[in-house]
Design an enzyme around this catalytic site. Structure first.
Site, PDB file in Angstrom:
ATOM      1  N   ASP A  17       0.831  -1.245  -0.118  1.00 19.14           N
ATOM      2  CA  ASP A  17       0.083  -0.036   0.050  1.00 19.14           C
ATOM      3  C   ASP A  17       0.903   1.247   0.064  1.00 19.14           C
ATOM      4  O   ASP A  17       0.620   2.166  -0.593  1.00 19.14           O
ATOM      5  CB  ASP A  17      -0.833  -0.102   1.234  1.00 19.14           C
ATOM      6  CG  ASP A  17      -2.239   0.451   1.092  1.00 19.14           C
ATOM      7  OD1 ASP A  17      -2.782  -0.048   0.165  1.00 19.14           O
ATOM      8  OD2 ASP A  17      -2.675   1.252   2.099  1.00 19.14           O
ATOM      9  N   LEU A  18       2.005   1.225   0.736  1.00 23.76           N
ATOM     10  CA  LEU A  18       2.812   2.294   0.966  1.00 23.76           C
ATOM     11  C   LEU A  18       3.491   2.773  -0.352  1.00 23.76           C
ATOM     12  O   LEU A  18       3.675   3.810  -0.700  1.00 23.76           O
ATOM     13  CB  LEU A  18       3.612   2.387   1.970  1.00 23.76           C
ATOM     14  CG  LEU A  18       4.729   3.465   2.529  1.00 23.76           C
ATOM     15  CD1 LEU A  18       4.010   4.602   2.548  1.00 23.76           C
ATOM     16  CD2 LEU A  18       5.710   3.150   3.549  1.00 23.76           C
ATOM     17  N   ASP A 181       9.138   9.926   9.992  1.00 26.21           N
ATOM     18  CA  ASP A 181       7.752  10.181  10.231  1.00 26.21           C
ATOM     19  C   ASP A 181       7.180  11.181   9.147  1.00 26.21           C
ATOM     20  O   ASP A 181       7.614  12.114   9.137  1.00 26.21           O
ATOM     21  CB  ASP A 181       7.425  10.722  11.647  1.00 26.21           C
ATOM     22  CG  ASP A 181       6.010  10.957  12.037  1.00 26.21           C
ATOM     23  OD1 ASP A 181       5.228  11.123  11.071  1.00 26.21           O
ATOM     24  OD2 ASP A 181       5.552  10.634  13.045  1.00 26.21           O
ATOM     25  N   HIS A 182       6.288  10.491   8.248  1.00 32.33           N
ATOM     26  CA  HIS A 182       5.968  11.377   7.174  1.00 32.33           C
ATOM     27  C   HIS A 182       5.386  12.755   7.385  1.00 32.33           C
ATOM     28  O   HIS A 182       5.351  13.538   6.467  1.00 32.33           O
ATOM     29  CB  HIS A 182       5.126  10.615   6.016  1.00 32.33           C
ATOM     30  CG  HIS A 182       3.729  10.359   6.198  1.00 32.33           C
ATOM     31  ND1 HIS A 182       3.219   9.600   7.212  1.00 32.33           N
ATOM     32  CD2 HIS A 182       2.683  11.149   5.700  1.00 32.33           C
ATOM     33  CE1 HIS A 182       1.866   9.721   6.993  1.00 32.33           C
ATOM     34  NE2 HIS A 182       1.421  10.672   6.200  1.00 32.33           N
ATOM     35  N   ASP A 239      -0.783   3.729  15.771  1.00 33.78           N
ATOM     36  CA  ASP A 239      -0.650   4.096  14.283  1.00 33.78           C
ATOM     37  C   ASP A 239      -0.777   5.492  14.216  1.00 33.78           C
ATOM     38  O   ASP A 239      -0.104   6.043  13.237  1.00 33.78           O
ATOM     39  CB  ASP A 239      -2.131   3.583  13.624  1.00 33.78           C
ATOM     40  CG  ASP A 239      -2.143   3.689  12.147  1.00 33.78           C
ATOM     41  OD1 ASP A 239      -1.130   3.397  11.560  1.00 33.78           O
ATOM     42  OD2 ASP A 239      -2.970   4.200  11.497  1.00 33.78           O
ATOM     43  N   HIS A 244       2.415  10.461  14.920  1.00 31.70           N
ATOM     44  CA  HIS A 244       2.370  11.787  14.040  1.00 31.70           C
ATOM     45  C   HIS A 244       1.599  12.928  15.138  1.00 31.70           C
ATOM     46  O   HIS A 244       2.424  13.852  14.959  1.00 31.70           O
ATOM     47  CB  HIS A 244       1.021  11.403  13.065  1.00 31.70           C
ATOM     48  CG  HIS A 244       1.505  10.534  11.919  1.00 31.70           C
ATOM     49  ND1 HIS A 244       2.772  10.206  11.727  1.00 31.70           N
ATOM     50  CD2 HIS A 244       0.663   9.551  11.479  1.00 31.70           C
ATOM     51  CE1 HIS A 244       2.698   9.167  10.610  1.00 31.70           C
ATOM     52  NE2 HIS A 244       1.617   8.772  10.595  1.00 31.70           N
ATOM     53  N   LYS A 335     -12.142  14.441   6.455  1.00 27.51           N
ATOM     54  CA  LYS A 335     -10.824  14.482   6.678  1.00 27.51           C
ATOM     55  C   LYS A 335     -10.408  15.643   6.946  1.00 27.51           C
ATOM     56  O   LYS A 335     -10.666  16.759   6.406  1.00 27.51           O
ATOM     57  CB  LYS A 335     -10.229  14.068   5.277  1.00 27.51           C
ATOM     58  CG  LYS A 335      -8.717  14.350   4.985  1.00 27.51           C
ATOM     59  CD  LYS A 335      -8.017  13.208   5.309  1.00 27.51           C
ATOM     60  CE  LYS A 335      -6.535  13.369   5.147  1.00 27.51           C
ATOM     61  NZ  LYS A 335      -5.308  12.480   5.787  1.00 27.51           N
TER      62      LYS A 335
HETATM   63  C1  BG6 Z   1      -0.238   6.737   8.506  1.00 29.98           C
HETATM   64  C2  BG6 Z   1      -1.244   5.368   8.977  1.00 29.98           C
HETATM   65  O1  BG6 Z   1       0.858   6.581   9.221  1.00 29.98           O
HETATM   66  O2  BG6 Z   1      -0.842   7.809   8.072  1.00 29.98           O
HETATM   67  C3  BG6 Z   1      -2.393   5.540   8.243  1.00 29.98           C
HETATM   68  O3  BG6 Z   1      -0.530   4.264   9.163  1.00 29.98           O
HETATM   69  C4  BG6 Z   1      -3.009   6.780   8.229  1.00 29.98           C
HETATM   70  O4  BG6 Z   1      -3.507   4.738   9.030  1.00 29.98           O
HETATM   71  C5  BG6 Z   1      -1.876   7.684   7.587  1.00 29.98           C
HETATM   72  O5  BG6 Z   1      -4.256   6.735   7.282  1.00 29.98           O
HETATM   73  C6  BG6 Z   1      -2.282   9.116   7.296  1.00 29.98           C
HETATM   74  O6  BG6 Z   1      -1.597   9.978   6.700  1.00 29.98           O
HETATM   75  P1  BG6 Z   1      -2.097  11.248   5.907  1.00 29.98           P
HETATM   76  O7  BG6 Z   1      -0.827  11.900   5.335  1.00 29.98           O
HETATM   77  O8  BG6 Z   1      -3.156  10.945   4.741  1.00 29.98           O
HETATM   78  O9  BG6 Z   1      -2.776  12.029   7.036  1.00 29.98           O
END
Ligand code: BG6
Length: 445
Positions: A17-18, A181-182, A239, A244, A335
């Site tokens: 998925d990633l 951490d993205h 998660d 985050h 969202k």
């Molecule tokens: C990921 C989580 O790190 O971040 C996911 O594993 C989540 O569950 C996602 O949906 C959310 O990322 P973003 O950038 O869409 O807010």
């Protein structure tokens, strides 16, 4: 910062998925926007049986579905001259022999390698151990460089995180490991420190004298999709919250760092995390969305939370007494990722006949990016003064246009350019660079 040296991107979990949603589009966007003009190869590795050609088709699907730049066949063909796929078991030697064969075919000159572990977490140490045992990844490799990118969850609790860390540190040096951490690569999040420390007007108010409370919300409309197996181990807390949300919180609450390098910033963030407590006993709510138990790979009586909210407090002079409300969940109405700084009301209301709202700063991260500063003005009228709450707005898209680079583009670029690895004569390696903020790791244990 353009990439100046050829490299090979080795993507474990290459069909996941990633990979399709984030990493493949990020590579393509970096290529299209000319940050990657040097030759590079991609080797995807996963269990799924696939040929090199089928992997190419998978790549194209990722670009078409998820890239912010449109797929262009001619460009893609130029980019994908050296793309390969290995179908293999990550625990078996044969997979690594296969990898060595492909590396021997593709690499010429500098053998720089970026190993990206987009796998289930239990494979992190297995892959790194196998790579080092087969001599594919070398501890301390600087020129050519070898780097490993790992994402959360880094262990499942303090003890397992420590064990994982010890296992990895025996195999590779700390400067070779990019625990990312993205959220730190998001444009809006990179703006937190600029907002606070490149402006003079906010910092004097940024404390418990003027701020009533802080809210951090990461609401998602999506469910767990086909990630049920992983999510059953993680839940919303592991998660989203411990990674985050705490990254957002520590950037919002930290003291100004002495410098803009990974170490200085991390030092300040860690202080915030060390001071973090629940505001009061039981100030946590957990929830699960309806239908979660029917999701693929989810247990019929699962108690895993898909929603968590907590009231926290940072026990230090700046923040004591200020509630920090954090919340995140899946399958919610909209969202929205944002931070709200709610200021205190004026000490006295001169306009007794009407209600005045307290000021508030909203930092919007996703899907909109920008800031709203809410304040009161007088409505045009002849009689009593009427007060209205209005907003001063900075809209990122209006100022800079659409198509802002995505978080993973920054993270990949930083990992390939190795902004965190700079040698200073006599000082060994130091953290440095434009966006070292994305690559820091808060070493709290
Ligand atoms: C990921 C989580 O790190 O971040 C996911 O594993 C989540 O569950 C996602 O949906 C959310 O990322 P973003 O950038 O869409 O807010």
């Amino acid at each position: 910062m353009p990439i100046e040296q050829p490299f090979t991107f080795i993507l474990f979990g290459g069909t996941g998925d990633l990979a399709i949603r984030k990493l493949i589009p990020a590579l393509y966007n970096l290529y299209v926007e000319q940050s990657m003009e040097v030759p590079f190869s991609v080797i995807g590795i996963s269990r799924k049986p696939m040929t090199h050609e089928q992997y190419g088709a998978f790549f194209i699907e990722g670009i078409k579905k998820y890239s912010r730049n449109e797929y262009e066949q001619a460009l893609y063909q130029k980019m994908a001259k050296s793309f390969y796929y290995i179908s293999g078991d990550l625990q078996k030697d044969s997979t690594y022999h296969h990898l060595i064969n492909i590396l021997n075919q593709t690499e010429s000159g500098q053998k720089n390698r970026l190993f990206y572990l987009a796998t289930a977490p239990e494979f992190f140490p297995i892959v790194v151990e196998n790579l080092t045992r087969h001599g594919i990844l070398q501890k301390g490799a600087v020129s050519p460089w070898h780097r490993v990118v790992i994402e959360k969850p880094f262990g499942s609790d303090l003890a397992s995180a420590r064990i994982l860390n010890h296992r990895l540190e025996r195999l590779v040096d700390d400067f070779q490991m990019y625990r990312i951490d993205h959220y730190l690569g998001k444009e809006a999040v990179q703006n937190f420190m600029v907002l606070r420390f490149a402006n003079g007007i906010f910092e004097p108010l940024w404390n418990n004298h003027h701020i009533d409370h802080i809210q951090i919300t990461v609401a998602e409309t999506v469910g767990v999709g086909n990630r049920g197996r992983y999510y059953e181990q993680a839940g919303a807390t592991k998660d989203m919250l411990q990674n985050h949300i705490l990254q957002l919180l520590s950037l919002i609450a930290m003291e100004p760092s002495v410098d803009f390098d990974a170490q200085s910033i991390s030092t300040e963030k860690v202080k915030v995390l060390r001071a973090l407590r629940l505001f009061e006993e039981n100030a946590v709510v957990r929830g699960q969305y309806e239908g979660y138990r029917n999701e693929k790979d989810v247990s019929g009586d699962s108690k895993v939370e898909t929603f968590i909210a907590a009231k926290l407090e940072i026990h230090n002079w700046r923040w004591a007494g200020v509630p920090v409300y954090v919340r995140t969940g899946k399958h919610l109405k909209e969202k929205k990722t944002e931070v709200v700084i709610q200021f205190k009301k004026t000490p006295y209301n001169l306009y007794r006949h009407t209600n005045t709202d307290a000021n508030r700063l909203v930092i919007a991260i996703d899907p909109k990016t920008g800031f709203d500063l809410q304040f009161n003005i007088k409505e045009p009228s002849r009689g009593n003064v009427k007060i209205k709450s209005v907003k001063m707005n900075f809209c990122h898209e209006c100022e800079f246009g659409e198509n802002t680079p995505e978080a993973y583009e920054r993270l990949l670029l930083d990992a390939v350019t190795g902004c965190w690895v700079r040698r200073q004569p006599g000082k060994g390696f130091i953290g440095a660079g434009r966006s070292s903020i994305t690559l820091q790791w808060n070493k709290i244990f």
